[in-house]
Design an enzyme around this catalytic site. Structure first.
Site, short mmCIF file in Angstrom:
data_model
loop_
_atom_site.label_atom_id
_atom_site.label_comp_id
_atom_site.label_asym_id
_atom_site.label_seq_id
_atom_site.Cartn_x
_atom_site.Cartn_y
_atom_site.Cartn_z
N GLY A 62 0.84 -1.19 0.00
CA GLY A 62 0.00 0.00 0.00
C GLY A 62 0.87 1.24 0.00
O GLY A 62 2.06 1.16 0.31
N CYS A 89 5.19 -6.21 1.59
CA CYS A 89 5.54 -4.79 1.56
C CYS A 89 4.85 -4.03 2.71
O CYS A 89 5.17 -4.27 3.85
CB CYS A 89 5.21 -4.20 0.19
SG CYS A 89 6.01 -2.61 -0.07
N TYR A 90 3.88 -3.17 2.41
CA TYR A 90 3.23 -2.48 3.53
C TYR A 90 2.68 -3.48 4.53
O TYR A 90 2.73 -3.26 5.75
CB TYR A 90 2.10 -1.54 3.06
CG TYR A 90 1.45 -0.84 4.24
CD1 TYR A 90 2.00 0.31 4.76
CD2 TYR A 90 0.34 -1.39 4.88
CE1 TYR A 90 1.47 0.92 5.89
CE2 TYR A 90 -0.21 -0.80 6.01
CZ TYR A 90 0.36 0.36 6.50
OH TYR A 90 -0.16 0.95 7.61
N LYS A 382 -11.00 -11.52 -15.60
CA LYS A 382 -11.12 -11.67 -17.05
C LYS A 382 -10.34 -12.89 -17.57
O LYS A 382 -10.81 -13.62 -18.43
CB LYS A 382 -10.58 -10.40 -17.72
CG LYS A 382 -10.96 -10.25 -19.17
CD LYS A 382 -12.35 -9.69 -19.27
CE LYS A 382 -12.77 -9.43 -20.68
NZ LYS A 382 -14.07 -8.72 -20.70
#
Ligand code: XMP
Length: 526
Positions: A62, A89-90, A382
Site C-alpha cells: 500500500g 511490503c506495507y 477476465k
C-alpha cells in the site's frame, strides 16, 4: 473418471487490500495456484472478515507509511483467527509495527529490481533457484520507502537485500510470514511459487479452483437458483456475455433466451458471426433484432459524445425490454458482471487511488423490470473468464477478441453519426484488423481499431483529385486500460493498411496513425 469436485470455495484465502496497485495481481496468482480467494478492504466491517472462513490471510502492499497512517492496521479478527498470515511490503511493515517490531524510513527509497539472499530455512523460499542459477538468491521487485529494522518477538529474519537487511521474516510457530518484495509481479523470480507454497504448504489449501470445477459449480448453482424458470440474456458478442450464454446453455438448455440487438454500430460481419456461433454451433436460443434504423434515427443530428452514449444506452434498454417482454414467464436476467466490477478496494473507500471506470455496456435496467439477476461470472477475473470460454468450446477468436465499447462505432465516428460513415468505417476497420491478424500483431496489442474523422482532406488518385474523409488507426498496449502506450507497429504493416484502406474503401483520402498515450489521451477518440 474424474473425481467429483469438492466445494471449490471451501479452502479460501482472504486478501486484505491496503491500497496497492498490485492487489488484484496477488488474487490472480492465488487463483492460478488453484485456490479461491477474495479481496476486501482492510477496514471492512470486521464481522465480514470473521465470517469469511479464511484458511489464511494475505496483507497487500500500500502507499501508506505506518507512522502517517495509524489507522491502516491489520484488523483484530485476522490476528485472533490463528490462521497463517503473509504480509507483503506495507503488509510486512504493518505486521512489524503491530506485533512489536520496529519500522523506520529507509535512507534510500527502493524501487524496482533488487537481489535478495536467503539467510535461514523458510518453507516459502527453500531450494528456489533464481534465473542465474543461484540457489538462495532471487531477483525480485521492490517498491518501498520504509523498511523493517527491528524484528517483533518470535520472528527471525530469513532473507536480506542490499537496502533491506530485513527483506523477509517468519514466525514459524504462529505461521506468520512477511516479504518486503512483491511476489505477485512477474519481475520477481519464483514469485508465483512463493505464493503457491504459502496457500498450499502453509495454509493447507487444496487445488480445487480449476476451470472444469468452476464450470461444474456455476452450472449447479445456476440450476439451483433458476429452478424451472426462464432466463433472458443480452448477447453482445463480447467474451463475458458469450461465456454466460455457454454456461447457461449447459445448465438450462432451451430455457435460456438470448437477445442480440444489432444497433447498426457493430463491426463488419459481427451480427452474422454471433448468430453462427451461438444459434448454429452451440444451439443457443437467440433472437436477433435488427434495430439499426431505430438507433441511427435516434442519433441523427447529435454530435456530443456523452449524449450519444446516453442515447445508445437508452435505446438499447428500450429494445431489449420490448423483446424480453415478448417472452413468456421470464423470471431471470443473466448478466456478465465480472469480479473487477464488484471488488471494493481500500483506496475507493478513502477516496484515494483506484479510479473507478465509469463505462457500462448496459446503463442500468428499467425499474419496471422485476427480474432476478443471474451473474455466474461475479467471482471471476477476465483471464479466468477466458479460460472458461476455451474450456466451454467457444471459438478462440471470440475468447481473445479485443474489447469493444457498448456504444460501438457510435463513439468511433466523431460527431454526428451517419449510416454511410458507419459503412465506410466498418470496411476500414476490417482491413486494419485483418492485416494485424495476418502479421501476428493482433494478439500482441490490447486493442486496435479505426476511427472515422469527418474532416475533408485533399488527395489524388489516378488523375482524379479527391476531397474525402480521413481514417485514423489506433492500436494500444495496456494491462488495465487505465493507462496505455500506443503500439509501435512496424512501418511496413502500417503502410499496407494505409494503401489498402485508401484503395479499397470509397470515400477515404487519407489514413493517419494515432501516437498518443493514455494519459493524456484516452483510448477511444470520444
Ligand atoms: P478510454 O477511451 O476511456 O477507454 O481510454 C478505456 C476502455 O473502455 C472502453 N470504453 C467503453 N466501453 N462503453 C463501454 O462499454 C463506453 O462507453 C466506453 N468508452 C470507452 C474502451 O474501448 C477501452 O477499452
Amino acid at each position: 473418471a474424474v473425481a467429483p469436485a469438492g466445494d471449490i470455495h471451501a479452502d479460501r484465502i482472504l486478501i486484505l487490500d491496503f491500497g496497492s496497485q498490485y492487489t488484484q495481481l496477488i488474487a490472480r496468482r492465488v487463483r492460478e495456484a488453484g485456490v479461491f480467494c477474495e479481496i476486501l478492504p482492510f477496514d471492512v466491517d470486521p464481522g465480514r472478515i470473521a465470517s469469511f472462513g479464511a484458511r489464511g490471510f494475505i496483507l497487500s502492499g500500500g502507499p501508506e507509511s505506518v507512522y502517517d497512517a495509524l489507522d491502516y492496521r491489520i484488523p483484530a479478527p485476522v490476528l485472533a483467527s490463528g490462521a497463517p498470515l503473509l504480509g507483503i511490503c506495507y503488509g510486512m511493515q504493518a505486521m512489524a509495527s503491530q506485533l512489536g517490531g520496529k519500522v523506520a524510513p529507509s535512507t534510500e527509497r527502493e524501487f524496482g529490481h533488487a537481489v535478495v539472499r536467503q539467510t535461514a530455512d523458510c518453507v516459502l523460499l527453500d531450494g528456489l533457484e533464481g534465473a542465474e542459477g543461484h540457489a538462495e538468491q532471487l531477483n525480485v521487485w521492490m517498491s518501498h520507502g520504509d523498511r523493517v529494522e527491528g524484528l517483533p518477538a518470535g520472528f527471525e529474519v530469513v532473507a536480506t537485500s542490499a537496502n533491506a537487511p530485513l527483506a523477509a521474516m517468519q514466525d514459524v510457530e504462529r505461521r506468520y510470514f512477511a516479504l518486503q518484495f512483491h511476489p505477485e509481479v512477474t519481475h520477481t523470480e519464483q514469485g508465483a511459487v512463493i505464493l503457491s507454497r504459502f496457500v498450499h504448504d502453509v495454509c493447507g489449501c487444496a487445488s480445487e479452483w480449476t476451470s472444469a470445477n468452476i464450470i461444474d459449480d456455476a452450472i449447479e448453482r445456476m440450476r439451483a437458483q433458476v429452478g424451472n424458470g426462464q432466463v433472458v440474456l443480452g448477447l453482445s458478442g463480447g467474451v463475458d456475455s458469450s461465456v454466460v450464454a455457454a454456461l447457461l446453455q449447459r445448465a438450462i438448455g432451451e430455457r435460456l433466451h438470448c437477445i442480440f440487438v444489432d444497433n447498426g454500430l457493430l463491426r463488419l460481419g459481427e451480427g452474422d458471426e454471433v448468430m453462427a456461433t451461438f444459434a448454429q454451433l452451440m444451439g443457443v436460443n437467440v433472437t436477433r433484432v435488427d434495430a439499426s434504423d431505430l438507433f441511427l434515427n435516434a442519433l441523427a443530428g447529435e454530435p456530443d459524445p456523452e449524449r450519444k452514449r446516453k442515447i445508445i444506452g437508452a435505446k438499447f434498454i428500450d429494445v431489449f425490454d420490448r423483446e424480453a417482454g415478448r417472452l413468456d414467464d421470464v423470471g431471470f436476467l443473466a448478466q456478465g458482471t465480472i469480479y473487477p466490477d464488484v471488488i471494493e478496494s481500500a483506496g475507493a473507500a478513502s477516496g484515494k487511488a483506484h479510479v473507478i471506470k465509469s463505462h457500462h455496456n448496459v446503463g442500468g435496467l428499467p425499474d419496471t423490470m422485476t427480474l432476478e439477476l443471474v451473474e455466474p461470472l461475479r467471482e471471476l477475473f477476465k483471464d479466468e473468464v477466458r479460460k472458461l470460454g476455451m474450456e466451454l468450446g467457444l471459438p478462440r477468436e471470440l475468447v481473445f477478441r479485443h474489447p469493444f465499447p457498448g456504444p460501438g462505432l457510435g463513439v468511433r465516428i466523431l460527431g454526428e453519426v451517419h449510416a454511410a460513415y458507419a459503412d465506410t468505417l466498418r470496411q476500414a476497420d476490417w482491413i486494419f484488423i485483418q492485416e494485424l491478424r495476418d502479421a501476428g500483431w493482433y494478439d500482441r496489442v490490447s486493442q486496435a481499431f479505426a476511427v472515422y474523422l469527418p474532416v475533408r482532406s485533399v488527395g489524388v488518385m489516378g488523375d482524379q483529385r479527391r476531397y474525402d474523409h480521413v481514417i485514423a488507426l489506433r492500436a494500444v498496449e495496456t494491462v488495465d486500460f487505465m493507462t496505455a502506450r500506443w503500439a509501435h507497429l512496424p512501418y511496413d504493416l502500417l503502410e499496407r493498411c494505409s494503401n489498402r484502406i485508401i484503395n479499397e474503401v470509397a470515400g477515404v483520402s487519407r489514413v493517419v496513425y494515432d501516437v498518443s498515450g493514455k494519459p493524456p489521451a484516452t483510448i477511444e477518440w470520444e
